[in-house]
Design an enzyme around this catalytic site. Structure first.
Site, mmCIF file in Angstrom:
data_model
loop_
_atom_site.group_PDB
_atom_site.id
_atom_site.type_symbol
_atom_site.label_atom_id
_atom_site.label_comp_id
_atom_site.label_asym_id
_atom_site.label_seq_id
_atom_site.Cartn_x
_atom_site.Cartn_y
_atom_site.Cartn_z
ATOM 1 N N CYS A 476 0.816 -1.222 0.000
ATOM 2 C CA CYS A 476 0.000 0.000 0.000
ATOM 3 C C CYS A 476 0.847 1.268 0.000
ATOM 4 C CB CYS A 476 -0.984 -0.006 1.169
ATOM 5 S SG CYS A 476 -0.236 -0.299 2.784
ATOM 6 N N ASP A 600 -7.688 5.319 -1.280
ATOM 7 C CA ASP A 600 -7.276 4.084 -0.609
ATOM 8 C C ASP A 600 -6.558 3.148 -1.587
ATOM 9 O OD1 ASP A 600 -7.034 1.771 0.882
ATOM 10 O OD2 ASP A 600 -9.019 1.950 1.794
ATOM 11 N N HIS A 602 -5.679 0.152 -1.110
ATOM 12 C CA HIS A 602 -5.957 -1.258 -0.825
ATOM 13 C C HIS A 602 -7.012 -1.848 -1.756
ATOM 14 C CE1 HIS A 602 -4.423 0.530 2.968
ATOM 15 N NE2 HIS A 602 -3.752 -0.597 3.048
#
Length: 649
Positions: A476, A600, A602
């Site tokens: 990440c 994000d 992820h």
């Protein structure tokens, strides 16, 4: 050409802040003969002065610069004097007088009567409140009249490109110069003579001009049209040029208007770029040396032996001009009154640049066109790139251009990567397939009375499993770094490719932060490692904010908002084993309520924008949501990495 506004009105197509400057000096007001006469499209700061006096222009240097910068179809229509002024009428007269002197040098090929009768604008800053007061001089009169009605156009691009279009012409120049070996200085005289010969050729009756559209059209694309030099009236003044609304195929080609080559249903209400929204016309120049003879003859050649030993020296460069023309202007008038003068001026500008160092082996001079923010029309710049863009001389050239145009000095806006490309293929060039600017259009944060501070510029969204690379569970921070580097690429601070995970790891090994075994591993990295990589690969410094718990992050909202307002770069947030990219904050200083615009990394799905936004992978997050759930972990410390915008042009 504009009946919407009465004659006692000044119309501004540029931001008010671009015109008003605190430093004393002169700014040239730019308009167009195709606009309503008191329409100001932009303002250019006077940067060449005599004896360092801000109100004493060096007219010769200023005219040389503006002759290159300004597209034909735009012109100086007045001047603004900035300073502590109280006698507004007198200062306005001085501004108009300054613009008249500059115009005499800029437009010395225009007849004296037309030059002197042009209505001009004189503007003065009010020392009391900083406002600008406008005056006009009509028909060359020394008397000035105040103008109280000023309109700031909220859609300047719509005004410019609904009325006009661009003409583009490229012309490669190849000058073979033979000079006596024992008299090398003679080559300079030959170069000057050859340049004048090229200039004369542009007006040769045998020259052919092939005109075609550069717009992306479907089946209604107009056929190309060919003009001969003998079809053009090269002595026609622009004020007497032909205008036509007849775009039918049956009209005489010399009477066709520019609109014949423009899209009929173009919508400019949502302007994105000149490449996408402006109508463009391509003009190619061919020179035929053949005569039309009724009787056929055999080819012949003549040989002129050199009386002494000679050497060949070749000067090779390319001209490229853009001109702005009203769509109703006949294409023949546009070529004779705009295009040919533009080519002639650029030819002489290149000659002046090359001449002092004529024998330099690899002189690399090329014209580039830009559309800077705050300027509602393109400009043209000649760059000498023999030693590259980062050579100090070129940095200084760009710095002076930023000064003239009122551009910030902390971002590259006039590098080659910023140049506009109006060629047909510009819309078909391959670009990145990654999702870009995914936060645009998302719902509001829900913060009542908050102030939103966002990332400035574009970025690409990098996330887990992209490019078929499995980094789920450990990559990440790498993905956040890739997003940050994409921002620096898209803002033209760097031209390096966005590095892969392995290249990021290799960079950390090279600086001694990691052992060699780190390359190819699945080890996490954090904010500190990201700062090392940004410094090594981009030369970008970073500020790091440390907080002991996720609960403390809202306390940093004011500082984060200031970062987005001054630096505008994406922020990496790292805490525990998770990393996010922060794109903005919405903060109410009174109540303390705040939200964070989170990108994000992820996400593991495909790059479908709707799926990304609806899934909450890009959206506003409260530190504590309505259900009491904490977005930032309470028992983890966090590092916030704030990349600093490089101070460069």
């Amino acid at each position: 050409m504009d009946d919407e506004i009465e004659i006692e009105t000044v119309r501004l197509l540029c931001n008010k802040l671009v015109i008003i400057q605190n430093e004393p000096g002169i700014q040239w007001l730019i308009g167009s003969p195709f606009f309503y006469q008191f329409t100001i499209a932009s303002s250019f700061r006077c940067i060449h002065t005599q004896n360092s006096h801000p109100l004493s222009p060096d007219y010769s240097k200023e005219s040389d610069d503006l002759r290159t910068l300004l597209l034909k179809g735009f012109e100086v229509i007045g001047a603004l004097i900035v300073g502590n002024n109280s006698d507004f009428e007198q200062v306005a007269s001085e501004a108009i007088d300054a613009s008249r002197k500059l115009r005499k040098l800029l437009y010395n090929n225009v007849d004296k009567e037309s030059l002197e009768k042009r209505n001009l604008v004189g503007a003065v800053t009010d020392s009391g409140n900083g406002d600008v007061r406008f005056f006009v001089s009509r028909s060359g009169s020394n008397r000035v009249e105040p103008i109280t009605s000023v309109v700031y156009d909220d859609q300047p691009e719509k005004y410019v490109w609904e009325r006009g279009c661009l003409l583009r012409c490229q012309l490669p120049i190849n000058l073979p110069l033979y000079y006596p070996v024992n008299r090398p200085k003679d080559v300079k005289d030959m170069f000057m003579q050859a340049t004048e010969a090229v200039s004369a050729t542009l007006r040769d009756p045998k020259v052919a001009y092939i005109v075609e559209t550069l717009n992306e059209t479907s089946t209604d694309e107009p056929e190309h049209v060919i003009f001969r030099g003998s079809d053009l009236n090269l002595n026609t003044k622009l004020t007497d040029a032909g205008f036509s609304n007849d775009i039918s195929q049956e009209v005489n080609p010399t009477e066709l208007s520019c609109s014949h080559f423009c899209l009929k249903d173009r919508d400019i209400r949502t302007f994105t770029s000149i490449e996408e929204n402006a109508d463009k016309i391509q003009v190619q120049i061919l020179h035929s040396r053949s005569d039309n003879r009724q009787k056929s003859t055999s080819p012949s050649a003549e040989f002129f032996p050199a009386p002494e030993e000679t050497k060949l020296f070749v000067v090779d460069y390319k001209l490229e001009v853009l001109c702005y023309a009203a769509k109703e202007l006949s294409i023949a008038s546009a070529i004779s009154s705009l295009l040919i003068p533009a080519l002639t001026d650029q030819l002489h500008a290149v000659k002046t640049t090359i001449f002092p160092d004529l024998f330099r082996q690899q002189s690399n001079i090329y014209p580039y066109h830009f559309s800077p923010p705050g300027v509602s029309h393109p400009i043209t710049v000649l760059y000498e790139l023999t030693y590259g863009e980062t050579e100090m001389k070129q940095v200084e050239v760009r710095r002076l251009l930023h000064m003239r145009l009122g551009l910030p000095f902390d971002r590259p806006l006039l590098r080659i990567a910023n140049a506009i490309n109006v060629a047909r293929s510009s819309n078909k060039q391959k670009g990145s397939l990654l999702p870009k600017d995914v936060h645009l259009g998302i719902p509001s944060s829900g913060v009542s009375g908050g102030g939103v501070s966002l990332i400035q510029g574009s970025y690409e969204y990098f996330h887990y499993l992209q490019d078929g690379f499995d980094d789920s569970g450990w990559g990440c921070a790498y993905r956040s770094l890739q997003t940050i580097i994409s921002w620096f690429r898209l803002q033209h601070y760097t031209s390096i490719d966005v590095p892969s995970h392995r290249e990021i790891q290799q960079a950390l090994v090279e600086i001694g932060d990691k052992d060699r075994s780190f390359v190819g591993s699945r080890e996490w990295i954090g904010a500190i490692e990201l700062s090392f990589v940004l410094d090594k690969l981009l030369g970008v410094s970073c500020k790091v904010i440390n907080v002991g718990s996720g609960d403390e992050i809202p306390e940093k909202c004011r500082e984060l908002a200031l970062h987005f307002e001054t630096q505008g770069t994406p922020i990496m947030i790292g805490g525990g084993v998770l990393a996010y990219t922060l794109l903005g904050v919405d903060y109410n200083e009174t109540s303390g309520d705040c939200a964070f615009l989170i990108l994000d990394p992820h996400y593991t799905g495909n790059d479908e924008l709707k799926k990304i936004v609806n899934g909450g992978w890009c959206g506003w997050k409260k530190a504590v949501d309505s259900k009491g759930k904490h977005f930032f972990l309470q028992n983890k410390f966090y590092n916030l990495l704030l990349p600093q915008r490089p101070n460069m042009v």
